[in-house]
Each structure stands twice: as C-alpha cells, then as structure tokens.
Design a protein around this motif. Structure first.
Motif, PDB file in Angstrom:
ATOM      1  N   LYS A   1      11.655  15.300 -11.685  1.00  0.00           N
ATOM      2  CA  LYS A   1      12.695  14.263 -11.727  1.00  0.00           C
ATOM      3  C   LYS A   1      12.762  13.542 -10.379  1.00  0.00           C
ATOM      4  O   LYS A   1      12.883  12.317 -10.315  1.00  0.00           O
ATOM      5  CB  LYS A   1      14.071  14.899 -12.017  1.00  0.00           C
ATOM      6  CG  LYS A   1      14.404  14.986 -13.496  1.00  0.00           C
ATOM      7  CD  LYS A   1      14.835  13.644 -14.072  1.00  0.00           C
ATOM      8  CE  LYS A   1      14.955  13.695 -15.582  1.00  0.00           C
ATOM      9  NZ  LYS A   1      14.891  12.417 -16.238  1.00  0.00           N
ATOM     10  N   LYS A   2      12.686  14.361  -9.313  1.00  0.00           N
ATOM     11  CA  LYS A   2      12.785  13.778  -7.981  1.00  0.00           C
ATOM     12  C   LYS A   2      11.647  12.807  -7.694  1.00  0.00           C
ATOM     13  O   LYS A   2      11.856  11.718  -7.163  1.00  0.00           O
ATOM     14  CB  LYS A   2      12.757  14.914  -6.949  1.00  0.00           C
ATOM     15  CG  LYS A   2      14.064  15.096  -6.212  1.00  0.00           C
ATOM     16  CD  LYS A   2      13.849  16.004  -5.041  1.00  0.00           C
ATOM     17  CE  LYS A   2      15.146  16.556  -4.503  1.00  0.00           C
ATOM     18  NZ  LYS A   2      14.911  17.802  -3.772  1.00  0.00           N
ATOM     19  N   THR A   3      10.437  13.218  -8.020  1.00  0.00           N
ATOM     20  CA  THR A   3       9.284  12.351  -7.737  1.00  0.00           C
ATOM     21  C   THR A   3       9.097  11.307  -8.839  1.00  0.00           C
ATOM     22  O   THR A   3       8.091  10.628  -8.888  1.00  0.00           O
ATOM     23  CB  THR A   3       8.000  13.186  -7.603  1.00  0.00           C
ATOM     24  OG1 THR A   3       7.854  13.962  -8.809  1.00  0.00           O
ATOM     25  CG2 THR A   3       8.055  14.118  -6.432  1.00  0.00           C
ATOM     26  N   ARG A   4      10.066  11.256  -9.740  1.00  0.00           N
ATOM     27  CA  ARG A   4      10.068  10.230 -10.807  1.00  0.00           C
ATOM     28  C   ARG A   4       8.885  10.341 -11.763  1.00  0.00           C
ATOM     29  O   ARG A   4       8.454   9.362 -12.329  1.00  0.00           O
ATOM     30  CB  ARG A   4      10.078   8.815 -10.205  1.00  0.00           C
ATOM     31  CG  ARG A   4      11.313   8.520  -9.438  1.00  0.00           C
ATOM     32  CD  ARG A   4      11.424   7.088  -9.018  1.00  0.00           C
ATOM     33  NE  ARG A   4      12.759   6.867  -8.482  1.00  0.00           N
ATOM     34  CZ  ARG A   4      13.809   6.536  -9.204  1.00  0.00           C
ATOM     35  NH1 ARG A   4      13.695   6.344 -10.496  1.00  0.00           N
ATOM     36  NH2 ARG A   4      14.998   6.393  -8.650  1.00  0.00           N
TER      37      ARG A   4
ATOM     38  N   PHE B   1       0.811  -1.214   0.000  1.00  0.00           N
ATOM     39  CA  PHE B   1       0.000   0.000   0.000  1.00  0.00           C
ATOM     40  C   PHE B   1       0.847   1.268   0.000  1.00  0.00           C
ATOM     41  O   PHE B   1       0.346   2.366   0.174  1.00  0.00           O
ATOM     42  CB  PHE B   1      -0.975  -0.016   1.184  1.00  0.00           C
ATOM     43  CG  PHE B   1      -1.918  -1.162   1.112  1.00  0.00           C
ATOM     44  CD1 PHE B   1      -2.901  -1.191   0.127  1.00  0.00           C
ATOM     45  CD2 PHE B   1      -1.829  -2.231   1.985  1.00  0.00           C
ATOM     46  CE1 PHE B   1      -3.775  -2.256   0.027  1.00  0.00           C
ATOM     47  CE2 PHE B   1      -2.695  -3.304   1.887  1.00  0.00           C
ATOM     48  CZ  PHE B   1      -3.667  -3.315   0.908  1.00  0.00           C
ATOM     49  N   VAL B   2       2.159   1.059  -0.184  1.00  0.00           N
ATOM     50  CA  VAL B   2       3.070   2.197  -0.279  1.00  0.00           C
ATOM     51  C   VAL B   2       2.994   2.736  -1.711  1.00  0.00           C
ATOM     52  O   VAL B   2       2.983   1.967  -2.668  1.00  0.00           O
ATOM     53  CB  VAL B   2       4.510   1.728   0.045  1.00  0.00           C
ATOM     54  CG1 VAL B   2       5.531   2.783  -0.335  1.00  0.00           C
ATOM     55  CG2 VAL B   2       4.617   1.352   1.505  1.00  0.00           C
ATOM     56  N   ARG B   3       2.934   4.058  -1.876  1.00  0.00           N
ATOM     57  CA  ARG B   3       2.879   4.646  -3.201  1.00  0.00           C
ATOM     58  C   ARG B   3       4.177   4.395  -3.960  1.00  0.00           C
ATOM     59  O   ARG B   3       5.239   4.326  -3.363  1.00  0.00           O
ATOM     60  CB  ARG B   3       2.660   6.160  -3.087  1.00  0.00           C
ATOM     61  CG  ARG B   3       1.202   6.530  -2.958  1.00  0.00           C
ATOM     62  CD  ARG B   3       1.048   7.951  -2.439  1.00  0.00           C
ATOM     63  NE  ARG B   3       0.116   7.984  -1.326  1.00  0.00           N
ATOM     64  CZ  ARG B   3      -1.179   8.234  -1.474  1.00  0.00           C
ATOM     65  NH1 ARG B   3      -1.675   8.515  -2.649  1.00  0.00           N
ATOM     66  NH2 ARG B   3      -1.985   8.233  -0.433  1.00  0.00           N
ATOM     67  N   ASN B   4       4.065   4.246  -5.260  1.00  0.00           N
ATOM     68  CA  ASN B   4       5.223   4.125  -6.151  1.00  0.00           C
ATOM     69  C   ASN B   4       6.040   2.867  -5.966  1.00  0.00           C
ATOM     70  O   ASN B   4       7.150   2.764  -6.446  1.00  0.00           O
ATOM     71  CB  ASN B   4       6.166   5.331  -5.993  1.00  0.00           C
ATOM     72  CG  ASN B   4       5.484   6.596  -6.421  1.00  0.00           C
ATOM     73  OD1 ASN B   4       4.744   6.595  -7.398  1.00  0.00           O
ATOM     74  ND2 ASN B   4       5.702   7.658  -5.680  1.00  0.00           N
ATOM     75  N   ALA B   5       5.477   1.885  -5.246  1.00  0.00           N
ATOM     76  CA  ALA B   5       6.211   0.631  -5.094  1.00  0.00           C
ATOM     77  C   ALA B   5       5.623  -0.453  -5.976  1.00  0.00           C
ATOM     78  O   ALA B   5       6.085  -1.596  -5.961  1.00  0.00           O
ATOM     79  CB  ALA B   5       6.191   0.195  -3.634  1.00  0.00           C
ATOM     80  N   ALA B   6       4.628  -0.076  -6.778  1.00  0.00           N
ATOM     81  CA  ALA B   6       3.874  -1.079  -7.525  1.00  0.00           C
ATOM     82  C   ALA B   6       4.758  -1.937  -8.425  1.00  0.00           C
ATOM     83  O   ALA B   6       4.623  -3.146  -8.471  1.00  0.00           O
ATOM     84  CB  ALA B   6       2.787  -0.406  -8.347  1.00  0.00           C
ATOM     85  N   ARG B   7       5.680  -1.307  -9.126  1.00  0.00           N
ATOM     86  CA  ARG B   7       6.506  -2.064 -10.064  1.00  0.00           C
ATOM     87  C   ARG B   7       7.365  -3.096  -9.347  1.00  0.00           C
ATOM     88  O   ARG B   7       7.384  -4.267  -9.714  1.00  0.00           O
ATOM     89  CB  ARG B   7       7.385  -1.113 -10.885  1.00  0.00           C
ATOM     90  CG  ARG B   7       8.340  -1.820 -11.829  1.00  0.00           C
ATOM     91  CD  ARG B   7       9.107  -0.843 -12.694  1.00  0.00           C
ATOM     92  NE  ARG B   7       8.356  -0.475 -13.859  1.00  0.00           N
ATOM     93  CZ  ARG B   7       8.435  -1.107 -15.035  1.00  0.00           C
ATOM     94  NH1 ARG B   7       9.242  -2.136 -15.173  1.00  0.00           N
ATOM     95  NH2 ARG B   7       7.724  -0.724 -16.048  1.00  0.00           N
ATOM     96  N   SER B   8       8.063  -2.679  -8.301  1.00  0.00           N
ATOM     97  CA  SER B   8       8.914  -3.651  -7.621  1.00  0.00           C
ATOM     98  C   SER B   8       8.052  -4.698  -6.920  1.00  0.00           C
ATOM     99  O   SER B   8       8.411  -5.870  -6.874  1.00  0.00           O
ATOM    100  CB  SER B   8       9.851  -2.959  -6.642  1.00  0.00           C
ATOM    101  OG  SER B   8       9.118  -2.432  -5.577  1.00  0.00           O
ATOM    102  N   ASN B   9       6.885  -4.301  -6.411  1.00  0.00           N
ATOM    103  CA  ASN B   9       6.005  -5.286  -5.780  1.00  0.00           C
ATOM    104  C   ASN B   9       5.593  -6.363  -6.763  1.00  0.00           C
ATOM    105  O   ASN B   9       5.630  -7.547  -6.461  1.00  0.00           O
ATOM    106  CB  ASN B   9       4.723  -4.614  -5.273  1.00  0.00           C
ATOM    107  CG  ASN B   9       4.956  -3.850  -3.997  1.00  0.00           C
ATOM    108  OD1 ASN B   9       5.930  -4.118  -3.295  1.00  0.00           O
ATOM    109  ND2 ASN B   9       4.100  -2.911  -3.701  1.00  0.00           N
ATOM    110  N   ILE B  10       5.167  -5.933  -7.934  1.00  0.00           N
ATOM    111  CA  ILE B  10       4.653  -6.907  -8.892  1.00  0.00           C
ATOM    112  C   ILE B  10       5.776  -7.845  -9.348  1.00  0.00           C
ATOM    113  O   ILE B  10       5.557  -9.050  -9.526  1.00  0.00           O
ATOM    114  CB  ILE B  10       3.953  -6.179 -10.068  1.00  0.00           C
ATOM    115  CG1 ILE B  10       2.784  -7.025 -10.533  1.00  0.00           C
ATOM    116  CG2 ILE B  10       4.882  -5.876 -11.197  1.00  0.00           C
ATOM    117  CD1 ILE B  10       1.893  -6.313 -11.523  1.00  0.00           C
ATOM    118  N   GLU B  11       6.984  -7.318  -9.463  1.00  0.00           N
ATOM    119  CA  GLU B  11       8.103  -8.194  -9.809  1.00  0.00           C
ATOM    120  C   GLU B  11       8.381  -9.205  -8.700  1.00  0.00           C
ATOM    121  O   GLU B  11       8.579 -10.391  -8.960  1.00  0.00           O
ATOM    122  CB  GLU B  11       9.360  -7.359 -10.106  1.00  0.00           C
ATOM    123  CG  GLU B  11       9.253  -6.618 -11.431  1.00  0.00           C
ATOM    124  CD  GLU B  11      10.515  -5.824 -11.767  1.00  0.00           C
ATOM    125  OE1 GLU B  11      11.536  -6.005 -11.077  1.00  0.00           O
ATOM    126  OE2 GLU B  11      10.470  -5.016 -12.718  1.00  0.00           O
TER     127      GLU B  11
END
Lengths: 325, 325, 325, 325, 325
Positions: free
Chosen positions: B320-323, A173-183
């Motif tokens: 850039k920082k917030t990707r 439920f952490v923002r912006n972690a979706a990609r690494s989570n799904i991997e």
C-alpha cells in the motif's frame, strides 16, 4: 463600455472629448483621437463605425470577435487583431484565458477594442503622454506602443512555461512520477499551442510594417516595428524550442514507464523464484511414499529447512547482483 | 436538375429565363445570368457548355467530379471547385459526406453545379438580391458570396472537431478509457484530413484572387476575397493545431496504456506475494518428517496461522505504501 | 567594467584613450576606436551611448540582455548580438553557460559588451594588431574577427556533443544501460537546443553581410563574412544531424527497453515452468487417497524424483534452444 | 523493338515510314514523325540518335534507364522521363513493377522508349488520330497525350491503395489482428513510396510547361499541361494524406498491441488469483499439526470446499466488474 | 604528395611539367595545367598557393580539411569541396570512411587535393585525354569530369544501402530477429546520414553552376553540370526515401517487439493455468480432514487423476483455439 476618448495635438493631450465630436476632431489635420473600448455593445460599435468611417468588413470582424491575429490594410487605415493571454490564477501551472484586442488605426485616429481581457492599457496611455516627442508621430506610434505592450505581456507567460518545463524535466527521471509528468506535459503543450496561435500569424503580419512598402500610418517608425517583430521572433523561437523538448520529453517519459514496468517484472520474477523454490522442496517432502528414507532421519527436517534457506540466500544474492532486486 | 436560371441587370433581378435564352442574355453587356444546377445529367451539362461557351477541359472536370479544390483561369473566365462537408447525422462524432460545388464564372454569367451536397444556395441568392448595391459588381460578387458561404459552413464542422478533441482530452487520463480514446482519436484524425483536403488547396488558390495580378472578374473585390482567404487561413491554423494535439494525444494515450499495464503488473505481483507466502509456510508444515517438533506443540497450528497472517498484513501495508496496491 | 579603450589609425594602434575623448576620436575620418566592456554598469552604458551616439532601442536591448542572436542595421551602424557557450566544468558532459556579446559597430568605432562570458577577446585584439594590413579595413574587419572568434569557439563544444553521442551509441545496445542512456540522450538534447538557438538566427543574419546589398561597414569584406557564414552552416548541418540521430536513438532505446522486458518475461516464464512442474507432481503424491498403489512401491519415491528431474532437464534444454533462458 | 514509326502531316497520318527515312521527314516543316520503341537494343537506340540527332547526354540516360522522372530541355527539344507502375497480379495488395518511359520531343518528332512496361500506347495513338484538330498542334500535343495517359494510369493504383488503407482501418481495432495489420501497413507504405517517387519530381517538372517561359514545343498548350499538373497535384495530395494516416495507423496499432497485452496480463492475474486462493487454503489444511480441531469436525471438509468456492465466486464477480475478465 | 602535374594545350597533353614552372604555363592563354595532390604537406600546399595565386581563405580551408561540401567563388576562380565515401571492407554492411577532395579551379588551371581517399582520379585523367574535343573546354570540363566521377562513386554505396534495407525488411516480421534488426537499422541510419551530409550541400551548390548567372569557368557547360545535379537529386530523393522507410521500420520493429512480448505473456499464462489447476486439485486431496469420503473410494485416485487430465486437455484445446498457445 467606453474607457477613454481623448484628442491629442502635437503630441500633447487636448482633453477628453464627447463621442459625438470625434468625426469633427478627426477632420483637423494636426489632431488625432485615441479611443479605448472594453466589451462594447452593438450600439457603441455602430457609433464608432460611423464617427471614424470604418470599413464594414473590419467592423464585422471586430463585432464577431474570435479572429486570428492579423494586420489588414483598408486604403489608408489598418485593422489589427491581437490576442491577449492572461493566467486564470497565480499558480505556476494556471490555465490561460484567451482574450482579444482589435485596433483600428487611421491617419489621425486610433480605436482599441478589448474583449475578454482584464488588463487595460491605461499604463500605455500615460507612458505615451509622458513622451510628447514620440507621441507627435501620431497614431502610428500609439499602435507601436499598444503592440509592444501586448507582446511584452507574453514574456512572463513564456517564462512561466519555461519554468514549468524545467520542473517537469527535474521529475522526469524520478520513479513513480510518470503519471503526473505526462499530465503536466500535455497541459503544457495545450497552453503552448495557445501562445503559438497568438504569436505566429502576428509575427508574419508585423514583418510587413517595416522594410519594403509600409502602410502610410507606420512610415518612419520602421525601427520600432522591427523591434516588436524581433520580440515576436524571440518568443516564436522559444516556443519552437519548448515544443521540440516537449515531444522528446513525452517520448522519454514513455521510455521511463516501460523501464519501470521492466523493473517491476524483474522484482516479481525474483521474489516468485525465492518463494517457489522452498514451496517445491516442501511439496516433495510432503509426498506420502512409504519408503522415503529422509523422513525417518533425525536431522531430516532441519536439513530440509537449511536447504531451503541456503537456496534462497543464494538466489537473493544473485538477484541483487544482477539488479533484479 | 436545374434549380434556378435567373437574369440580373444593374443589381436587380429581371426574372427567370428559359435555358435556351441564356446565350442571348449573356451577350448584353449590362446583364448577367446566374444558373444553379444540382447533380445535372450529361445533357444538361452539354446544354450549359453550349449556352455559356465553357472550356471543354473545365466541363470534363465538372462532369467527372472528384476534383481537388482549385481555381483555374481560362481566358476571361474562372473555373472554381469547392468541397462541401456535411455531417451524416446529428451526433457529435457523425461521419462527414464529402460533396463538391463546381462554379463557372465569366464576365456576365455564373453557373454553380452541386454534387453530393444536400444544402443548396437559396439563402445566398436571396441575400444577394437584398443587396443590389453589391450585386451590381456582377458575377464576381456572386462568386464571393458563394465561396464565403461554403467556407462559413466549415466553421460548425471545425467547432465540432474541437469539442470532440476536448471531450477526448477529458477522458485521456481516465483509467480504462484507452481503447475508446484511441478509436475516437483515429476517427477524428480521419475527419480532420477530409477537412484539410478541402481547405489547403483552396487557401492557396484564393490567395491569387487579391493583391498582385487578379483575374478580370474579381477586380475591385480584393478586400472581399482577402476576407475569404482570412477565414480559410484561420481554419487552416486550427486544423494544424488539432493535428498537432492529436499526435501528442495518441502518444500520451500510448503512455497511459503502458502506465496502466504497469499498474496491473504491480497489483499482480503484490497479490501473488500475499498468497504465495502462506502457501509456502503451509507447504513446510505439510512435510512428513517424523521429527518435526512444532507439529506436536499444542499452539503449533495457531502460531503457524498467526505467522501467515502477520506476514501478509506486513506485505499488504508495505505494498500500500509503495502504491503497488 | 571597462576592459579596453584604444584608438587606431591606418591599422596601427595609437594608444589607450580616456573614455571622455572617444567622441572626439570618432570624429576623425581616418581613425577608429575599439572599446571592450564586461558586465557594464548602467552608468558605463549611458556614457558609451552618449560618446558613440548609439540608437536608444539598441542600447535598451544591450542593457536588458537576453536577446536572441541578431544583426540589426541602424542607419550607418550595426547592432550585433552573439551568444557564447562555455562548459561549466571540464567533464565531457558538463552543462553549458549561455553568455552574450553585444557589438555596436559604426563606420569608425566598435564597442563590444560581454555578459556572463568568462573568456574575453584579448587574443582577437592582439591578432588584429599583428595584421595592420587587414586592420586598415577598420571596424568591419574587427567585427569579422570577433564573429569569427565567437563562432570558432562553438566547434569544440560541437565536437564534445558528437563524442557524447558516439559514447551513448556505443552503450545503446548494451543490456541494462537503458536508464543511463535515456538520461544522457535527454541531457544532450537540451545542450544541443542551446547551441541551435545560438546558431540558427545568427546564420540567417550573417547571410545578409555578403552578396546583394551589404551594410556600409561590411563593404569589401564579403569573402570574410561568407567564411563565417560557411562555418555557421557547417555547425547548423551537424546540429541537425545530431538531432536526427538523437530522435532515432531515443526510439531505439525504447525498443531496447521493450526487448529487455521481453527477455525478462521469457526467463520468468521458463523458470516458473521448471519449478511448477515438480511442485505439481509432488502435490499429486501428497494426496491422501487410501488406494494409491505407487505409494507402496519400494522405488516409488526415487522414480517420482527421477521423473521430476527428467522433465526439468527436458524443459531446461528446450528453453535454452528457443533462447528463453 | 520498334513498335511503330509513322509520319503525320497537318494532323493526319501519312503512313508508316522506314526508320532510315526518318531524318528526311523530320526536315519537312509541316510534317512530324512519331516513333515508339519497346526495350530497344543498343543498335536501335544508336540509329534513332542519329536519325533524330538526339543529345548524347539524353541518349545515355535513356540507354542506362533507372532515371528519376524529369523533363529536361536541350535547345529546341525536350527529354522526358516518366515512371510507369503496373500491379504484378490482380490481387488488391499485389506488388507493383516500376517501369519507365523515356520520351524525346523535338519541334517535329516524338520518340517514346518503353522499358519494363507491359501496357503500350496504341490507344493514345488511335485517340490522337481520331482528333486531327488537336493533332495539328504537332509533337507538343502528342507529348501531352502520352503524359496524360501515363498519369491517368496512376489513378487506379492510387484507388487500390486507398481501399487497402480502408481495409486495414477496418481491422485496426479488431483484436488479434495486430500482426497482419502491421505487415499490411508496412507493405502499403512501400508501395506508396514507389508512387511518390514517380509523382513528386514529375509534378515539379510539369509545373514548368505552363505559365512563365515555356519550352518551344509546348507553346499554346498551357491549359492542357496545367490539366496534367492538376492531376499530379491531386495524386500528390492523396499520397500525402495516405502517408499521414499510415503513420497514425502504425502508432494506433502499437497502442492496440499494448492494450491487448494489458488485457492478457489482467486475465492472467485474475485467473492466477482464482486458482491460488484455494491452493493456499488446501495447503493450510494439509499441514500435519497434531492439534488442528477443524480436521476432526464432521463438516470440516465440506466447509473448506465451500469457503474455497465462495472466495472464488466473489473474486470472479469482482474481476468481471472491473473488466479484468 | 604530388601525384601528377601536367600541362594541356588545345585539349592535348603537352607533358608533365615541374611544379616550379606552373605559374609560367598558367600565364599562357591557350594552355591549362592540371595538378593532383594526395595528402599534401604544408610546404607542398604553400608552393601551390604561390604558383596558382590561390585565395588565402580557400587555402586555409584546404589545409584544415573537414569542410562541408561546397562550391565557393573567388573572383574568377572556384573552390570546390567534395566528400568521398569508401567502404572499409567488402562486407555488405561495412562502415564507410569519409574522405575529402578539394578542387581549385581557375580559367586555366585545376588543382585537386585528396584527403583520406584511397581511390584516385587516374581514370578521369585518361578518360579526359581520350576526348580532346571535350578537353578543349578547359578546366571547366575537368571540373565536371571530377565531380561526375565523385558523384558516380556514390551510387554503389547507395545501392548497398538499399539492399541492406531490403535485407532488414525481409527479417522485420521474423520472430526473434528484433534485436539484430534494430541494430542493423541504427547502423544503416548512421551510414545514411554520412551520405546525406555529402550530398545535400553539394546539390544546393551545383544548382548554381547552370541556369541563371554561372561562374566564368563553367560557361557553356550547363547541360553537363545539370546532369551532375540531376544525379545528385536522384541520390537525394533515394536517401529521403530510405530515411522515411527507416523511421517506419524502426516503429514497426517496436511493434513486433511488443507483439512478441504479448505472445510470450499469453504462453506463460496458458501454461501457468495448465500446471496450476492439477496442483490445486492435488492440494485439496492432500488436506488432512478426517471425514473426506472420496479418500476412501477405491477409484478416488484414478478419478482425481482423470479429472486433472480432463481439465488440462480442455484448457489446452481452448488455448490452442484462441492462439494463446
């Protein structure tokens, strides 16, 4: 490679014996021979097949390797295939190597053949030799000891998977972690399937070693094999639990991705409005009509700027309220 | 088309015989006849039905083809339907042709009928003839040899599917590969279902050829048919594993698509902001108010430009920082 | 820690006895001993094993803990593992602690070992002592009473989950609740799996305590154990129901997220149009052509403004109608 | 409506008989009566019930219709319910009408009642009359012939569904076909469920007509009913295959929708950039600062235009490369 | 509340009897007593338990209510729990109240206890009294009549659900109906699960009332209970069908939401382009360069306007063609 070749009598070690004498010791009723091989050559396997008089179909399976875990009965003897799983490194999310142990068990011999498996069974042998009362049961007990050891070695791997899942769940439920989570979720699923393929057929087969008609060599060891079965069942249940949670986690992750996109769209919309409104006002006062009274006013310019700022402040507050910003 | 018509006695080849003599050889108790047909005409089938005295329902099935894999018992004889799968080309992801082999087995005859199948069974025949000790078992052993061969030919196909899956898995987290991934996943699923339809009913049927009551012609061959069953079970387990991973992979792919859209939206939003802000500032200084002191300043223009650049640099760094960029 | 150690005769309490006398009381046929431990030390477990002559495999299981729920038969005695679940706090959505109760039951003794479980079984003991008619059944009845109590304690937890689900269901179609909903759904699923792992294996095992061959100590108690089984079955069915609804709820939630994004996009599009049109018109009249007759008209400016307003009102009404706004 | 009422003896037709004589013919041991009704009135059903002495529960079922497919045994007679499926038109994707055939079978009678079914069984009757050798089996053979016909009529419907699926699969990766694909997939699923509901219960019931204890009227026909079962099993397996592919296809379709949206967003972003950049530059040179040296340059205007074009060409090429355009 | 208390002999009503006389009538072998209670008080239940000598575990279940549907055997008597479902209002999509009927059946008594159930069983009683031939079967027949009635009352509810599903299916491809569809789908699923929980355990239990060993009170009624089972099976199959379609419908709905968002995005993109292009052109001619020859041309302004219109017409036509508009 021959690791060990030892004869036992009445639960006690007689001593190492040459391979050529195996068939002789196997004849003696009160004796049993325990041989361990590691990645054997074709010749070594052939010699063993001859000395122990193994069934050709079983030998062919052991030679080709890559069998599914199973326990097959050939007349008085058993052919057991176990899978071993060993992490490739010390990292929590290390991939697993899928090894194999083939075990031939007869009334008075046991032959274990390790393939692609680092960890040997020296500890099993020494534990058995320390308990002559149990070792007296003969090859059936050694089979139990080997199976128990292989199965017990699954537990740390399973625990590792559980902690991996927990780690992912913390991030889900952490923002912006979706990609690494799904991997991570996918990698975990792959490893889980490996373990599942090692466990499920074995559980089914072990269930036939206690209760009902039991192969000769396992007689009287029912409670021990039930214990192995029970461990397998526990692993199985945990695997199914992780699998179920993985499916849910992947779905939830999908939801989080959509949610985060939705939030980006809202932000985009809000800022677009905040920038577009002054641009529009400025555009209006940039028109070249001759009769535009406001342009002549001394306070026209400051008023225009003030209007822009006011509208933007209003928008900003409103967007903040509705959580678009 | 008649491929072969040979009589055997005591495990040794007597020689090719004319079709018309079949019924005579079948009478001799110590003999058995092994006939192979390929895409037979109606007349050929009728002749065979007469010579071997085959059951009309089985003959009708063989004539119509497109049966599901099965093993049916008619009094003393068996009717076996196997599916063959052959890749259409040498490409890894080649489509598969779905062929069929119908086998009629009686106490002293075996008749195999190939439909839509390139690869014949000449190698099976020569292997059998090299092992007279086993061939002495009669038609039951030939049935085993044929089934074993058909099943063994599934393995390279299965391996191909596993490597296809691995290839897709390598691409699944690569950006912009979603479309080709999803197409490959679907194509793989289609092929997998074909294999599943060949395997599952056969596994069920083979389970009845060993242990418990066994058809007459298979007696004493239990360990061999168990070996076939075991191979089928292994294929089955692998298929289920691939299927499960495919489902997960499709879901993960869906997640990757959403994720990549989310990234596009973020980029869009970021660049929109970077362009819109200077546009707004320019708009303001494009207004035609008479009293806009800045317009008269010597450094008004450079200052305005500097402001625009400064804001944009700030935005760029922040995005850039917030990707988002 | 020893909680209680009491001897009973004919359904009536004889009194507390020292641990060392247990083996003596167990000998007397008309007597039975009921001992309760809580997080015992290794020494305490060893003493119990000796006094009651427990099977080493069962003792090892009890010492290591973390067993799956099960009921195992060792000759005349039973080894029962139950899981207890206790909410960590009074909040509706409190996490659960997963405790364990191991019970050793013999013809005339019962030993319960609590691990990680706050709530003891003092109430079970006093209820049993109030019903000497039933307590006369001996250790079998105490086993029933303990199992019944453990199972009954699952109900409030299950009820809590049902109300949690209902609460989420009420929120599921509320706008902007998607994130908290999805978090609650996942947390609920985690708890549900915990309960499922406590229930399912136990249900299977309890089914063997009535009907068909029944362990010695449970004879004559069939209807009571069927009642426990029935409760477990009810919990099981409810769990499956919640699980199914959870899956659907997660999917529906996903749909709501997409839907709400769709609505944001529509709003964004509508407002973008409303702002962009006047900006375009203003841009046109901001062009510097020499011959633009409208610019000279006295009513040029008001007319331009009026056009902008008219177009925007039209757009606004239309978007309202199609529910984009 | 009475369609036919014929008496047979020794496999040969005796001739049409009046309804009132049925009970008389049914008495003769070597005779059997075959009656066909189509949407009978209440009176017709009552008369039949009386003449054949049918069980009231079966008659009530037949009168009410809308039963699930089943085979029920009442003493010496059988009550069979089959579902018929007929396409409403000749279109590939025509909807299906769900009809019903109720069959009452006794030792020497067979009564078939058609509901909502266009196609009759005249062909079955004439085929049976052409094969007196088989018709001598009596009502059991007629039951087989009717069931075989009903089941064989499912095949073209199933084939139609398979081609529908193939057609959808061809469109599934085509852009802009998502809406029609999803509609077709749903419609296909609806039809598939209809077929599944006709097949699955019947397969289960047919399994009881061969092997093990078999109803009296079916004795000696085992291989025939096994053939029907086999056909049902094949349809069942194909249905499950289609169902599985449908689920995957719907998911893949979902992915294609997301993918196509992603592509639209990319295009939108790319074109927005290409238009916004010149607008920004133009805005800057539209500012009214007094000291803007570029404005005085003779080549200021062409240079500004050139800059805009250059930037746009650069952007266009870059977007083409990254496939946003 | 006592609803009825009647004694029957030989299938005929003897008359209402006082509760206190029940135990006396139950003694007479040729008699049976049929009592109906509605939401009984604790005292009423206790009296019944005493008069009929009911098993304490069954009485406790009936008192607590909220049991899962089941049929339990206590020596010669049965304890049956049925769930009743009644729509709360006349609306098609009305919620359902979940009531309960507990039935105690002995060789010569039957006691039904209604909880939270509006509709009574007066019609069952009068129907039974009209058929003395069947009522002579005794309590077993009454049990059948009650079960049959409860099960028959599920059908209108099931039909209601089917029409609800059809209604949703009609709306599922309608634009802008996604939100109400998803809400209806979820509500329907909730109701379906309620029905499923009433049906599934009952079906399992009813299967034990015919074929194989049957409880004493149901002997000779096999065909009747099979009929009830058959109805339950039909409901079960329909529920599973609806469930499957619901899952698909939810997925399809998700697809429609994505699709509609995709369409919005396309529209947004198209209109953005149509507005942005003239804005850009206007911006260019709003630049303040001294040497911009077009500004001096007499037809500069009309030409500029004409260009804008031309480009927009071109874009509009193109977007229409590609269905973005």
């Amino acid at each position: 490679m021959l690791v060990n070749c030892v004869a036992y009598q009445n639960g006690k070690k007689l001593g190492d014996i040459p391979v050529a004498d195996i068939s002789e010791y196997v004849m003696r009723p009160e004796c049993f021979v325990w041989v361990a091989l590691f990645d054997p050559t074709v010749d070594e396997m052939d010699e063993m097949a001859k000395e122990f008089d193994l069934h050709p179909l079983a030998v062919e399976d052991a030679r080709k390797g890559h069998q599914r875990p199973k326990i097959e009965e050939y007349d008085e003897s058993l052919f057991v295939v176990l899978h071993t799983l060993e992490p490739m490194s010390d990292a929590t999310d290390a991939a697993l190597t899928d090894g194999e142990v083939d075990i031939f068990v007869g009334p008075n011999y046991i032959l274990s053949v390790r393939h692609r498996t680092q960890k040997g069974f020296a500890d099993v042998r020494s534990r058995c030799e320390r308990e002559p009362a149990l070792l007296r049961y003969g090859s059936g007990f050694v089979l139990y000891a080997l199976m128990d050891t292989v199965v017990d070695r699954y537990f740390p791997i399973l625990d590792g998977m559980e902690s991996e899942l927990e780690q992912i769940e913390e991030n889900i439920f952490v923002r912006n972690a979706a990609r690494s989570n799904i991997e991570s979720l996918y990698a975990l699923k792959q490893k889980l399937m490996l373990l599942k393929h090692a466990i499920d057929p074995l559980m089914e087969a072990t269930g036939k070693l206690y209760g009902g008609r039991v192969p000769q060599v396992c007689t009287g060891m029912g409670e021990y094999f039930r214990d192995v079965y029970d461990h397998l069942h526990r692993i199985h249940a945990t695997i199914e639990g992780i699998r179920d949670m993985l499916t849910t986690a992947i779905q939830v992750n999908l939801g989080m991705i959509s949610l985060s996109e939705s939030e980006v769209t809202k932000k985009l919309a809000a800022w677009a409005a905040i920038i577009a409104v002054p641009t529009m006002v400025a555009g209006i006062y940039g028109m070249n009509f001759e009769y535009m009274p406001e342009l002549k006013w001394a306070f026209g310019y400051p008023l225009a700027i003030a209007t822009m700022v006011a509208v933007d402040v209003y928008l900003y507050v409103r967007f903040k309220k509705t959580r678009w910003l």
